[in-house]
Write a protein that holds these residues in place. Structure first.
Motif, PDB file in Angstrom:
ATOM      1  N   VAL A  23      -1.093   6.710   7.885  1.00  0.00           N
ATOM      2  CA  VAL A  23      -0.513   6.982   6.492  1.00  0.00           C
ATOM      3  C   VAL A  23       0.411   8.089   6.733  1.00  0.00           C
ATOM      4  CG1 VAL A  23      -1.320   8.422   4.400  1.00  0.00           C
ATOM      5  CG2 VAL A  23      -3.046   6.763   5.254  1.00  0.00           C
ATOM      6  N   LEU A  24       1.597   7.355   6.231  1.00  0.00           N
ATOM      7  CA  LEU A  24       2.661   8.804   6.163  1.00  0.00           C
ATOM      8  C   LEU A  24       3.005   9.054   4.821  1.00  0.00           C
ATOM      9  CD1 LEU A  24       5.162   6.878   8.129  1.00  0.00           C
ATOM     10  CD2 LEU A  24       4.065   8.602   9.181  1.00  0.00           C
ATOM     11  N   ARG A  26       0.891  -1.198   0.481  1.00  0.00           N
ATOM     12  CA  ARG A  26       0.069  -0.303  -0.247  1.00  0.00           C
ATOM     13  C   ARG A  26       1.120   1.121   0.089  1.00  0.00           C
ATOM     14  NH1 ARG A  26      -3.462  -1.976   5.197  1.00  0.00           N
ATOM     15  NH2 ARG A  26      -0.998  -2.577   5.776  1.00  0.00           N
ATOM     16  N   PHE A  27       1.139   1.296  -1.178  1.00  0.00           N
ATOM     17  CA  PHE A  27       2.459   2.711  -1.543  1.00  0.00           C
ATOM     18  C   PHE A  27       2.132   3.348  -2.680  1.00  0.00           C
ATOM     19  CE2 PHE A  27       5.498  -0.162  -3.117  1.00  0.00           C
ATOM     20  CZ  PHE A  27       6.489   0.871  -4.448  1.00  0.00           C
ATOM     21  N   VAL A  28       2.180   4.793  -3.051  1.00  0.00           N
ATOM     22  CA  VAL A  28       2.176   5.431  -4.068  1.00  0.00           C
ATOM     23  C   VAL A  28       3.301   6.118  -4.424  1.00  0.00           C
ATOM     24  CG1 VAL A  28       0.984   7.012  -5.446  1.00  0.00           C
ATOM     25  CG2 VAL A  28      -0.643   5.428  -3.807  1.00  0.00           C
ATOM     26  N   LEU A  29       4.106   6.271  -5.512  1.00  0.00           N
ATOM     27  CA  LEU A  29       5.192   6.791  -5.251  1.00  0.00           C
ATOM     28  C   LEU A  29       4.462   8.164  -6.721  1.00  0.00           C
ATOM     29  CD1 LEU A  29       8.080   8.398  -5.537  1.00  0.00           C
ATOM     30  CD2 LEU A  29       8.426   6.851  -6.751  1.00  0.00           C
ATOM     31  N   GLY A  70       7.676  12.479  -6.370  1.00  0.00           N
ATOM     32  CA  GLY A  70       8.968  12.205  -6.262  1.00  0.00           C
ATOM     33  C   GLY A  70       8.822  12.110  -4.332  1.00  0.00           C
ATOM     34  N   ALA A  71       7.221  11.395  -4.003  1.00  0.00           N
ATOM     35  CA  ALA A  71       6.651  12.062  -2.707  1.00  0.00           C
ATOM     36  C   ALA A  71       6.110  11.044  -2.288  1.00  0.00           C
ATOM     37  CB  ALA A  71       5.744  13.262  -2.415  1.00  0.00           C
ATOM     38  N   ILE A  72       6.828  10.099  -1.494  1.00  0.00           N
ATOM     39  CA  ILE A  72       6.109   8.569  -1.253  1.00  0.00           C
ATOM     40  C   ILE A  72       4.942   8.709  -0.073  1.00  0.00           C
ATOM     41  CG2 ILE A  72       6.795   6.148  -0.783  1.00  0.00           C
ATOM     42  CD1 ILE A  72      10.115   7.180  -0.811  1.00  0.00           C
ATOM     43  N   VAL A  73       3.718   8.038  -0.381  1.00  0.00           N
ATOM     44  CA  VAL A  73       2.424   8.224   0.158  1.00  0.00           C
ATOM     45  C   VAL A  73       2.643   6.402   0.617  1.00  0.00           C
ATOM     46  CG1 VAL A  73       0.588   8.521   0.926  1.00  0.00           C
ATOM     47  CG2 VAL A  73       1.500   9.798  -0.925  1.00  0.00           C
ATOM     48  N   VAL A  74       3.085   6.034   2.304  1.00  0.00           N
ATOM     49  CA  VAL A  74       2.330   4.732   2.072  1.00  0.00           C
ATOM     50  C   VAL A  74       1.666   4.732   3.623  1.00  0.00           C
ATOM     51  CG1 VAL A  74       4.778   5.259   4.111  1.00  0.00           C
ATOM     52  CG2 VAL A  74       4.052   2.210   2.945  1.00  0.00           C
ATOM     53  N   TRP A 101      14.691  14.679   3.287  1.00  0.00           N
ATOM     54  CA  TRP A 101      12.891  14.580   2.982  1.00  0.00           C
ATOM     55  C   TRP A 101      12.092  15.122   4.401  1.00  0.00           C
ATOM     56  CZ3 TRP A 101      11.174  10.774  -0.275  1.00  0.00           C
ATOM     57  CH2 TRP A 101      11.940  10.697  -1.254  1.00  0.00           C
ATOM     58  N   GLN A 102      10.809  15.683   4.108  1.00  0.00           N
ATOM     59  CA  GLN A 102      10.100  15.989   4.965  1.00  0.00           C
ATOM     60  C   GLN A 102       9.186  14.767   5.312  1.00  0.00           C
ATOM     61  OE1 GLN A 102       7.496  19.191   3.808  1.00  0.00           O
ATOM     62  NE2 GLN A 102       6.599  19.131   6.343  1.00  0.00           N
ATOM     63  N   CYS A 103       8.415  14.303   6.772  1.00  0.00           N
ATOM     64  CA  CYS A 103       7.955  13.751   6.319  1.00  0.00           C
ATOM     65  C   CYS A 103       6.636  13.740   7.291  1.00  0.00           C
ATOM     66  CB  CYS A 103       8.361  12.381   7.740  1.00  0.00           C
ATOM     67  SG  CYS A 103       7.302  11.000   8.499  1.00  0.00           S
ATOM     68  N   ILE A 104       5.158  13.325   7.003  1.00  0.00           N
ATOM     69  CA  ILE A 104       3.885  14.110   7.593  1.00  0.00           C
ATOM     70  C   ILE A 104       3.440  12.804   8.112  1.00  0.00           C
ATOM     71  CG2 ILE A 104       4.091  16.631   6.591  1.00  0.00           C
ATOM     72  CD1 ILE A 104       2.545  16.228   4.722  1.00  0.00           C
ATOM     73  N   GLY A 105       2.180  13.314   8.649  1.00  0.00           N
ATOM     74  CA  GLY A 105       1.188  12.434   8.479  1.00  0.00           C
ATOM     75  C   GLY A 105       1.524  11.158  10.037  1.00  0.00           C
ATOM     76  N   GLY A 106       0.378  10.279  10.289  1.00  0.00           N
ATOM     77  CA  GLY A 106       0.614   9.391  11.364  1.00  0.00           C
ATOM     78  C   GLY A 106      -0.084  10.056  12.270  1.00  0.00           C
ATOM     79  N   SER A 107       0.031   8.976  13.522  1.00  0.00           N
ATOM     80  CA  SER A 107      -0.335   9.477  14.576  1.00  0.00           C
ATOM     81  C   SER A 107       0.552   9.664  15.402  1.00  0.00           C
ATOM     82  CB  SER A 107      -1.638   8.178  15.372  1.00  0.00           C
ATOM     83  OG  SER A 107      -0.682   8.831  16.359  1.00  0.00           O
ATOM     84  N   ASN A 108       0.513  11.059  15.904  1.00  0.00           N
ATOM     85  CA  ASN A 108       1.720  12.084  17.350  1.00  0.00           C
ATOM     86  C   ASN A 108       2.075  10.735  17.618  1.00  0.00           C
ATOM     87  OD1 ASN A 108       2.978  14.386  16.556  1.00  0.00           O
ATOM     88  ND2 ASN A 108       1.512  14.754  18.690  1.00  0.00           N
TER      89      ASN A 108
END
Length: 106
Positions: A77-78, A58-61, A65-69, A91-98
């Motif tokens: 989801v990150l 379950r990932f998308v490029l 170049g952003a990677i959604v997984v 690389w910046q990482c966003i998403g997911g539970s804190n």
């Protein structure tokens, strides 16, 4: 005993989610390195990512170049977003539970 369970179960769940996220981010390193190489060369990103689909179903490029997984039992989801700098790719990482993601993603 139920008071102890009320505290321990959520903490254990957060611990497991953090572990799954850490493993997933480590497994994404080869894909991140590929994206970095292509971005620094100014080359197109690969059309086929079959060899990476074994790691993550379950990932998308994205074209930039952003990677959604989607990761783990909780389905968080990150999004990993590359930014080309003069010294390389940041690389910046966003998403997911804190509570479940590592500090760079918060």
């Amino acid at each position: 005993m139920s008071k102890v369970a009320a505290i321990a179960v959520p903490q254990y769940s957060d611990y497991m989610d953090r572990g799954e996220t850490g493993v997933a981010l480590n497994q994404l390193e080869p894909l991140k390195q590929l994206v970095e190489t292509q971005l620094l060369k100014g080359a197109a990103l690969p059309q086929s990512l079959d060899k990476y689909s074994q790691l993550f179903s379950r990932f998308v490029l994205l074209p930039d170049g952003a990677i959604v997984v989607k990761i783990g039992r909780s389905g968080q989801v990150l999004v990993l977003i590359p930014k080309v700098e003069k010294d390389g790719v940041i690389w910046q990482c966003i998403g997911g539970s804190n509570k479940a993601v590592p500090p760079p993603c918060r």
